[in-house]
Design an enzyme around this catalytic site. Sequence first.
Site, short mmCIF file in Angstrom:
data_model
loop_
_atom_site.label_atom_id
_atom_site.label_comp_id
_atom_site.label_asym_id
_atom_site.label_seq_id
_atom_site.Cartn_x
_atom_site.Cartn_y
_atom_site.Cartn_z
N ARG A 186 0.83 -1.23 0.00
CA ARG A 186 0.00 0.00 0.00
C ARG A 186 0.86 1.27 0.00
O ARG A 186 0.48 2.28 0.58
CB ARG A 186 -0.95 0.05 1.19
CG ARG A 186 -1.98 -1.04 1.26
CD ARG A 186 -3.00 -0.92 0.13
NE ARG A 186 -4.17 -1.73 0.39
CZ ARG A 186 -4.29 -3.03 0.11
NH1 ARG A 186 -3.29 -3.67 -0.47
NH2 ARG A 186 -5.40 -3.68 0.37
N SER B 182 -10.94 -0.85 3.22
CA SER B 182 -10.16 -1.00 4.46
C SER B 182 -9.82 0.38 4.99
O SER B 182 -9.22 1.19 4.28
CB SER B 182 -8.84 -1.72 4.17
OG SER B 182 -9.08 -2.98 3.63
N GLU C 109 -5.34 3.69 6.45
CA GLU C 109 -4.94 3.62 5.04
C GLU C 109 -5.57 4.81 4.30
O GLU C 109 -5.05 5.30 3.30
CB GLU C 109 -5.46 2.30 4.45
CG GLU C 109 -5.03 2.08 3.04
CD GLU C 109 -5.74 0.92 2.35
OE1 GLU C 109 -6.20 -0.02 3.00
OE2 GLU C 109 -5.82 0.97 1.12
#
Length: 342
Positions: free
Chosen positions: A166, A242, A338
């Site tokens: 990520r 998420s 995130e």
Amino acid sequence: MKIQDNCSLLEHNTFGIAAQARHLVEYDSVEELQDFIRQRNIDGDNSPLLHIGGGSNLLFLKDFDGTVLHSRILDLHVVEDNEETVCIRVGAGMVWDEWVDYAVRQDWFGLENLSLIPGEVGASAVQNIGAYGAEAKDFIQFVDAVDLQSGDVRQFSNAECQYAYRHSIFKTVLRGRYAVTHVHFRLSHKFQPNLGYGALRQALARNNVKEEQLDATLLRRVIIDLRNGKLPDPKVLGNAGSFFTNPIVQRPVYEQIAAQYPDVPHYEVDANYVKIPAGWLIEQCGWKGKALGKAGVYEKQALVLVNLGGATGSDIECLCHTIQADVQKQFGIDITPEVNFI
Ligand code: EPU
């Protein structure tokens, strides 16, 4: 180019937060973006810029007092085709899942496990999106971008993007500096399913799909059903997928947790580090399906925070901080969002 003043961002963030932008500029080509930057430089305009994609990874805490940029570059060209692989240059504004669908229909293989991830192609290269054991970085060859200060075009190789879980250079040292305009993907002419992820193998077994029967269309279907079963549709329940990344912890930290919870799910990273699903940690803290005012934790996947209707960015932020504190207290682990807070 489409320019709107005092524009609602409701349709531009999947959390469904009612924030406004001073200006929203949507450009259709690299040249239009360059013209916008050159004009801004001539005007001496230093107001803040924010580049968005599909708005599926953003949390607006307040109105944005500057210009929000959005790409509508949608072209797609085969750059190179050989016996084994094909390289395709795709415009940053294309909806990610439309691109995956198109690739599967062309028999260009590799992206199946990344089906139905929300967002657009440009953001996939910034965020290094991932699911079911695959990551965008595995297929990205080059990224074309425009420098938002000078308007110059630059091409980044995969290595120059410094990809990790990520993460990319566009989220660290070059944060806010470049707008991705095109992404070059290298895909395979041969279908080689990536079935390393346990939950995916289980789903295939549940559906009685044998590996020899599997083709890319069927694999894509299975992935879509898996995601739909676990993740809320943003059109129905605002969310940004998420909310946290899965923490990577030192092995002794994992071993201490495993001594108390022998079934703790985990992924091996290397000899020293282990990744633990943040959703599991949050569920253990009792948050799954719970809410704080209008901000909730999704009942089927505790990693996803949801807007139960009319939540502000601050409501979601407050829930985020409360969960972080609880996970820290119970497990001694910091979990990091995130999602980008704006
Ligand atoms: N789990 C729980 N409780 C929960 C959620 C998960 O115990 O409430 C456990 C599951 O039982 C499983 C493990 O945690 O053993 C992992 O769960 P899951 O397979 O749902 O994946 P995840 O680690 O929670 C990651 C990605 C998702 C991606 C899935 C599938 C991150 C931050 N998230 O989630 O990506 O779809 O794997 O590969 O890495 C996204 O980034 O927006 C996203 C949805």
